[in-house]
Design a protein around this motif. Structure first.
Motif, mmCIF file in Angstrom:
data_model
loop_
_atom_site.group_PDB
_atom_site.id
_atom_site.type_symbol
_atom_site.label_atom_id
_atom_site.label_comp_id
_atom_site.label_asym_id
_atom_site.label_seq_id
_atom_site.Cartn_x
_atom_site.Cartn_y
_atom_site.Cartn_z
ATOM 1 N N ASN A 22 67.071 -4.502 67.074
ATOM 2 C CA ASN A 22 67.065 -4.187 65.473
ATOM 3 C C ASN A 22 66.299 -3.257 65.263
ATOM 4 N N PHE A 23 67.075 -2.193 64.873
ATOM 5 C CA PHE A 23 66.536 -0.860 64.967
ATOM 6 C C PHE A 23 65.397 -0.367 65.876
ATOM 7 N N SER A 24 63.954 -0.131 65.849
ATOM 8 C CA SER A 24 63.085 -0.006 66.837
ATOM 9 C C SER A 24 62.753 -1.076 67.519
ATOM 10 N N MET A 25 63.018 -2.292 67.329
ATOM 11 C CA MET A 25 62.493 -3.569 67.897
ATOM 12 C C MET A 25 63.215 -4.141 68.861
ATOM 13 N N VAL A 26 62.664 -4.312 70.217
ATOM 14 C CA VAL A 26 63.378 -4.961 71.323
ATOM 15 C C VAL A 26 62.408 -6.142 71.680
ATOM 16 N N CYS A 27 63.017 -7.364 71.898
ATOM 17 C CA CYS A 27 62.458 -8.479 72.347
ATOM 18 C C CYS A 27 62.985 -9.054 73.476
ATOM 19 N N GLU B 8 53.586 -14.888 78.307
ATOM 20 C CA GLU B 8 52.431 -14.766 77.552
ATOM 21 C C GLU B 8 51.354 -13.911 78.360
ATOM 22 N N THR B 9 51.190 -14.329 79.793
ATOM 23 C CA THR B 9 50.143 -13.731 80.408
ATOM 24 C C THR B 9 50.588 -12.416 80.589
ATOM 25 N N LEU B 10 51.888 -11.987 80.733
ATOM 26 C CA LEU B 10 52.234 -10.610 80.925
ATOM 27 C C LEU B 10 52.050 -9.680 79.716
ATOM 28 N N LEU B 11 51.979 -10.368 78.448
ATOM 29 C CA LEU B 11 51.862 -9.700 77.432
ATOM 30 C C LEU B 11 50.380 -9.367 77.215
ATOM 31 N N GLU B 12 49.599 -10.684 77.849
ATOM 32 C CA GLU B 12 48.087 -10.266 77.856
ATOM 33 C C GLU B 12 47.632 -9.245 78.560
ATOM 34 N N ALA C 31 49.787 0.116 76.644
ATOM 35 C CA ALA C 31 50.798 -0.154 75.622
ATOM 36 C C ALA C 31 50.307 -1.107 74.644
ATOM 37 N N CYS C 32 50.891 -1.418 73.478
ATOM 38 C CA CYS C 32 50.512 -2.445 72.718
ATOM 39 C C CYS C 32 51.788 -3.136 72.169
ATOM 40 N N MET C 33 51.903 -4.234 72.504
ATOM 41 C CA MET C 33 53.069 -5.207 72.049
ATOM 42 C C MET C 33 52.597 -6.256 71.335
ATOM 43 N N THR C 34 53.673 -6.905 70.668
ATOM 44 C CA THR C 34 53.407 -8.217 70.351
ATOM 45 C C THR C 34 53.947 -9.331 70.409
ATOM 46 N N HIS C 35 53.889 -10.547 70.149
ATOM 47 C CA HIS C 35 55.052 -11.893 70.324
ATOM 48 C C HIS C 35 55.777 -12.426 69.341
ATOM 49 N N ALA C 36 56.386 -13.209 69.571
ATOM 50 C CA ALA C 36 57.180 -13.892 68.650
ATOM 51 C C ALA C 36 57.760 -15.533 69.419
ATOM 52 N N VAL C 37 57.917 -16.342 68.692
ATOM 53 C CA VAL C 37 58.514 -17.474 69.417
ATOM 54 C C VAL C 37 60.022 -17.658 68.799
ATOM 55 N N GLY D 107 63.573 -19.771 68.996
ATOM 56 C CA GLY D 107 64.124 -20.633 69.752
ATOM 57 C C GLY D 107 63.212 -21.581 71.051
ATOM 58 N N GLY D 108 62.167 -21.455 70.661
ATOM 59 C CA GLY D 108 61.387 -22.084 71.620
ATOM 60 C C GLY D 108 61.006 -21.362 72.699
ATOM 61 N N MET D 109 61.236 -19.857 72.851
ATOM 62 C CA MET D 109 60.885 -19.104 73.817
ATOM 63 C C MET D 109 59.814 -18.091 73.322
ATOM 64 N N TYR D 110 58.874 -17.984 74.120
ATOM 65 C CA TYR D 110 57.794 -17.033 73.905
ATOM 66 C C TYR D 110 58.349 -15.669 74.409
ATOM 67 N N VAL D 111 58.440 -14.847 73.482
ATOM 68 C CA VAL D 111 59.227 -13.152 73.937
ATOM 69 C C VAL D 111 58.104 -12.213 73.588
ATOM 70 N N ILE D 112 58.367 -11.123 74.133
ATOM 71 C CA ILE D 112 57.398 -10.007 73.742
ATOM 72 C C ILE D 112 58.099 -9.091 72.992
ATOM 73 N N ARG D 113 57.521 -8.561 71.870
ATOM 74 C CA ARG D 113 58.210 -7.555 71.100
ATOM 75 C C ARG D 113 57.637 -6.276 71.289
ATOM 76 N N VAL D 114 58.467 -5.286 71.200
ATOM 77 C CA VAL D 114 57.863 -3.907 71.448
ATOM 78 C C VAL D 114 58.774 -3.194 70.477
ATOM 79 N N ALA D 115 58.136 -2.368 69.604
ATOM 80 C CA ALA D 115 58.850 -1.300 68.414
ATOM 81 C C ALA D 115 58.619 -0.088 68.946
ATOM 82 N N ILE D 116 59.622 0.640 69.180
ATOM 83 C CA ILE D 116 59.525 2.058 69.516
ATOM 84 C C ILE D 116 60.233 2.811 68.698
ATOM 85 N N GLY D 117 59.308 3.457 67.531
ATOM 86 C CA GLY D 117 60.029 4.015 66.488
ATOM 87 C C GLY D 117 59.311 5.352 66.237
#
Length: 111
Positions: free
Chosen positions: A22-27, A55-59, A67-73, A75-85
């Protein structure tokens, strides 16, 4: 540039894109096809293990300062969010970020 990152993630079998870009966000997250996982485990156990590794990978990525990334859950999946904008972001930066992600996953899977 987010599309480039998404394509690089899709080309790596150990990762999967977890939600439409979605725009610059990749999960993305660590894929179940990673050699770390045995498919005889039940789905809940596999999902929990995938979440823990992602989660360990993100940490590790964020601790490195490369790099600096965030996370979200999702559908029960822990995902890494990266915004490239950012305007000055070039393909070499996106490729470099992808390599950082791959290197940290390599280290996690080999330990």
């Amino acid at each position: 540039m987010a599309k480039v990152f998404e394509e690089l993630v899709r080309s790596e079998k150990r990762f999967e894109v977890a939600a439409p870009r979605n725009f610059s966000m990749v999960c993305f997250k660590v894929s179940a096809s990673s050699t770390l996982f045995k498919h005889e485990n039940d789905d809940n156990e596999n999902q929990q293990k995938l979440n823990e590794v992602t989660e360990t990978l993100l940490e590790k990525i964020n601790e490195s300062g490369k790099a600096c990334m965030t996370h979200a859950v999702v559908g029960g999946m822990y995902v890494i969010r990266v915004a490239i904008g950012a305007s000055p972001t070039e393909e070499k930066h996106v490729v470099g970020t992808t390599k950082v992600v791959q290197q940290y996953l390599d280290a996690i899977l080999s330990s």
